[in-house]
Design an enzyme around this catalytic site. Structure first.
Site, PDB file in Angstrom:
ATOM      1  N   ARG A 112       0.885  -1.186   0.000  1.00  0.00           N
ATOM      2  CA  ARG A 112       0.000   0.000   0.000  1.00  0.00           C
ATOM      3  C   ARG A 112       0.912   1.221   0.000  1.00  0.00           C
ATOM      4  O   ARG A 112       1.707   1.419   0.915  1.00  0.00           O
ATOM      5  CB  ARG A 112      -0.906   0.002   1.229  1.00  0.00           C
ATOM      6  CG  ARG A 112      -1.586   1.344   1.434  1.00  0.00           C
ATOM      7  CD  ARG A 112      -2.676   1.312   2.459  1.00  0.00           C
ATOM      8  NE  ARG A 112      -3.848   0.633   1.950  1.00  0.00           N
ATOM      9  CZ  ARG A 112      -5.063   0.722   2.492  1.00  0.00           C
ATOM     10  NH1 ARG A 112      -5.257   1.467   3.559  1.00  0.00           N
ATOM     11  NH2 ARG A 112      -6.084   0.070   1.974  1.00  0.00           N
ATOM     12  N   HIS A 139      -7.561   0.655  -6.250  1.00  0.00           N
ATOM     13  CA  HIS A 139      -7.747  -0.180  -5.048  1.00  0.00           C
ATOM     14  C   HIS A 139      -8.411  -1.497  -5.493  1.00  0.00           C
ATOM     15  O   HIS A 139      -9.580  -1.754  -5.177  1.00  0.00           O
ATOM     16  CB  HIS A 139      -8.609   0.572  -4.033  1.00  0.00           C
ATOM     17  CG  HIS A 139      -8.530   0.037  -2.635  1.00  0.00           C
ATOM     18  ND1 HIS A 139      -7.737  -1.038  -2.290  1.00  0.00           N
ATOM     19  CD2 HIS A 139      -9.171   0.414  -1.494  1.00  0.00           C
ATOM     20  CE1 HIS A 139      -7.887  -1.282  -0.995  1.00  0.00           C
ATOM     21  NE2 HIS A 139      -8.743  -0.430  -0.490  1.00  0.00           N
ATOM     22  N   GLN A 142     -10.255  -4.045  -3.031  1.00  0.00           N
ATOM     23  CA  GLN A 142     -11.542  -3.591  -2.504  1.00  0.00           C
ATOM     24  C   GLN A 142     -12.664  -3.835  -3.517  1.00  0.00           C
ATOM     25  O   GLN A 142     -13.737  -4.327  -3.155  1.00  0.00           O
ATOM     26  CB  GLN A 142     -11.463  -2.090  -2.167  1.00  0.00           C
ATOM     27  CG  GLN A 142     -12.743  -1.547  -1.581  1.00  0.00           C
ATOM     28  CD  GLN A 142     -13.052  -2.113  -0.206  1.00  0.00           C
ATOM     29  OE1 GLN A 142     -12.221  -2.043   0.684  1.00  0.00           O
ATOM     30  NE2 GLN A 142     -14.238  -2.680  -0.024  1.00  0.00           N
ATOM     31  N   ASP A 228     -17.234   7.337  -1.407  1.00  0.00           N
ATOM     32  CA  ASP A 228     -15.985   7.191  -0.660  1.00  0.00           C
ATOM     33  C   ASP A 228     -15.666   8.558  -0.060  1.00  0.00           C
ATOM     34  O   ASP A 228     -16.333   9.559  -0.371  1.00  0.00           O
ATOM     35  CB  ASP A 228     -14.882   6.725  -1.637  1.00  0.00           C
ATOM     36  CG  ASP A 228     -13.565   6.375  -0.950  1.00  0.00           C
ATOM     37  OD1 ASP A 228     -13.556   6.208   0.287  1.00  0.00           O
ATOM     38  OD2 ASP A 228     -12.543   6.284  -1.655  1.00  0.00           O
ATOM     39  N   CYS A 268     -16.291   1.671   0.964  1.00  0.00           N
ATOM     40  CA  CYS A 268     -15.131   0.816   1.299  1.00  0.00           C
ATOM     41  C   CYS A 268     -14.682   0.983   2.746  1.00  0.00           C
ATOM     42  O   CYS A 268     -13.986   0.119   3.264  1.00  0.00           O
ATOM     43  CB  CYS A 268     -13.986   1.082   0.329  1.00  0.00           C
ATOM     44  SG  CYS A 268     -13.262   2.735   0.466  1.00  0.00           S
ATOM     45  N   ARG A 296     -13.451  -8.742   2.246  1.00  0.00           N
ATOM     46  CA  ARG A 296     -12.058  -8.483   1.875  1.00  0.00           C
ATOM     47  C   ARG A 296     -11.210  -9.702   2.208  1.00  0.00           C
ATOM     48  O   ARG A 296     -10.382 -10.149   1.419  1.00  0.00           O
ATOM     49  CB  ARG A 296     -11.507  -7.262   2.639  1.00  0.00           C
ATOM     50  CG  ARG A 296     -12.030  -5.908   2.202  1.00  0.00           C
ATOM     51  CD  ARG A 296     -11.493  -5.483   0.852  1.00  0.00           C
ATOM     52  NE  ARG A 296     -10.045  -5.439   0.794  1.00  0.00           N
ATOM     53  CZ  ARG A 296      -9.276  -4.415   1.202  1.00  0.00           C
ATOM     54  NH1 ARG A 296      -9.847  -3.307   1.640  1.00  0.00           N
ATOM     55  NH2 ARG A 296      -7.951  -4.459   1.122  1.00  0.00           N
TER      56      ARG A 296
HETATM   57  N1  NVA Z   1      -9.985   6.616  -1.411  1.00  0.00           N
HETATM   58  C1  NVA Z   1      -9.561   6.246  -0.078  1.00  0.00           C
HETATM   59  C2  NVA Z   1      -9.789   4.797   0.164  1.00  0.00           C
HETATM   60  C3  NVA Z   1      -9.410   4.320   1.550  1.00  0.00           C
HETATM   61  C4  NVA Z   1      -9.588   2.840   1.723  1.00  0.00           C
HETATM   62  C5  NVA Z   1      -8.092   6.596   0.111  1.00  0.00           C
HETATM   63  O1  NVA Z   1      -7.302   6.371  -0.815  1.00  0.00           O
HETATM   64  O2  NVA Z   1      -7.743   7.108   1.175  1.00  0.00           O
HETATM   65  N1   CP Z   2     -11.131  -0.144   2.732  1.00  0.00           N
HETATM   66  C1   CP Z   2      -9.858  -0.200   3.132  1.00  0.00           C
HETATM   67  O1   CP Z   2      -8.944  -0.457   2.338  1.00  0.00           O
HETATM   68  O2   CP Z   2      -9.681   0.005   4.454  1.00  0.00           O
HETATM   69  P1   CP Z   2      -8.302   0.253   5.222  1.00  0.00           P
HETATM   70  O3   CP Z   2      -7.799   1.592   4.769  1.00  0.00           O
HETATM   71  O4   CP Z   2      -8.663   0.216   6.673  1.00  0.00           O
HETATM   72  O5   CP Z   2      -7.332  -0.835   4.849  1.00  0.00           O
END
Ligand code: NVA
Ligand code: CP
Length: 316
Positions: A112, A139, A142, A228, A268, A296
């Site tokens: 990540r 992502h 997800q 989101d 998500c 997930r």
């Molecule tokens: N769009 C959000 C998703 C978090 C799971 C981010 O990238 O922070």
């Molecule tokens: N939805 C998701 O990826 O959650 P986290 O940021 O908690 O991993």
């Protein structure tokens, strides 16, 4: 019961949704369904004994870390959490060198991070499969869980229409890639200046989505409404401006009332009640956010199994 061996496996990564075909996703969903059922019945399934997953995080996480870590343990393997805060990656060790070293010690890697180019470079230098656990662009884990969750609740998503309300961010781009693969339509409603860029989303044409300035029009008659956060990780400096720009883009009961009567709501998570979604919607009867989160783990177990073992042949 026996499974085929990984020794003949071709190296495969999961960096964006379109890295897999519809047929591969359908296989993974079938496996996820079986893996979930076994898990719920406390039946041991340890095909990944002695296999290790390295999880590299350059951004915060609750679900992604927990689902991969618990999932690996449940498959008989191990997971190691690595943060850029306390590894040499955070002190400037090149991504290429890190990938070469880490991939000699583990069997599979999840990352990540911010730039999508980082996971690409990691994969180019890795001896083992690399999974995108979220980048600024995509992502995929997800959305794989979201489509599996839709399938569980309503059957195939093919031919359906979903509404995306909010930022055209990493989640939105991944939904668009999924729409091309699974043949459904996305009604996208973003504030002015935040519209979809099809090239950035990585889609081949713009037939899979339609843009609406008015979110109430976007949700009209759809099967699923999803949104989101207004400010994704890494964009915190824009938070105050985004709060103003997105002020008409809260998924509330009025919006849900425009969708089909049996429409579902997805997010998500993490969510901000009162910003992108009202409490009555996310905590209401159409919301399936907790199922999405749980799934997930089940779909990622099937993903890791597929990347390490290929299509398993279960013998009674
Ligand atoms: N769009 C959000 C998703 C978090 C799971 C981010 O990238 O922070
Ligand atoms: N939805 C998701 O990826 O959650 P986290 O940021 O908690 O991993």
């Amino acid at each position: 019961m026996s499974v085929n061996t990984y020794k003949t496996m071709q190296l495969k990564h999961f960096l964006q949704f379109k890295d897999f075909s519809r047929e591969e996703f359908e296989y993974i969903f079938e496996r996820a369904c079986w893996i979930k059922k076994e898990f719920k019945q406390y039946r041991r399934y340890w095909p990944l004994a002695d296999r290790t997953l390295a999880m590299i995080f350059d951004k915060n996480s609750t679900r992604t870390r927990l689902s991969f870590e618990a999932g690996m343990q449940q498959l008989g393997g191990a997971a190691i959490y690595l943060s850029t805060k306390d590894t040499q990656l955070g002190r400037g060790e090149p991504v290429d060198d890190s990938a070469r070293v880490i991939s000699r010690m583990v069997d599979i890697i999840m990352i990540r991070t911010h730039g999508h180019d980082i996971v690409q470079r990691f994969a180019e230098n890795s001896r083992v499969p690399v999974i995108n656990g979220l980048t600024d662009k995509y992502h995929p884990c997800q959305i794989m869980s979201d489509i599996f969750t839709y399938l569980e609740q309503r059957g195939s998503i093919a031919g359906k229409t979903i509404a995306w309300v909010g930022d055209s961010n990493n989640m939105c781009s991944t939904w668009l890639q999924a729409a091309e693969i699974f043949d459904f339509k996305v009604h996208v409603s973003t504030p002015q200046g935040y519209e979809v860029n099809p090239a950035l989303a990585g889609i081949t044409n713009d037939e899979c989505y339609k843009e609406f300035a008015d979110p109430l029009k976007a949700v009209g008659g759809v099967d699923l409404v999803t949104t989101d956060v207004w400010t994704s990780m890494g964009f915190e400096a824009e938070t105050e401006r985004r709060k103003k720009d997105f002020s008409g883009f809260c998924v509330n009961a009025e919006m849900m009332a425009c969708a089909k009567d049996d429409a579902l709501f997805m997010h998500c998570l993490p969510a901000h009640r009162g910003e992108e979604v009202s409490a009555e919607v996310i905590d209401g009867p159409q919301s399936i956010v907790w199922e999405e989160a749980e799934n997930r783990m089940h779909v990622q177990k099937a993903l890791v199994e597929y990347l390490l073992l290929g299509k398993v042949k279960i013998e009674a």
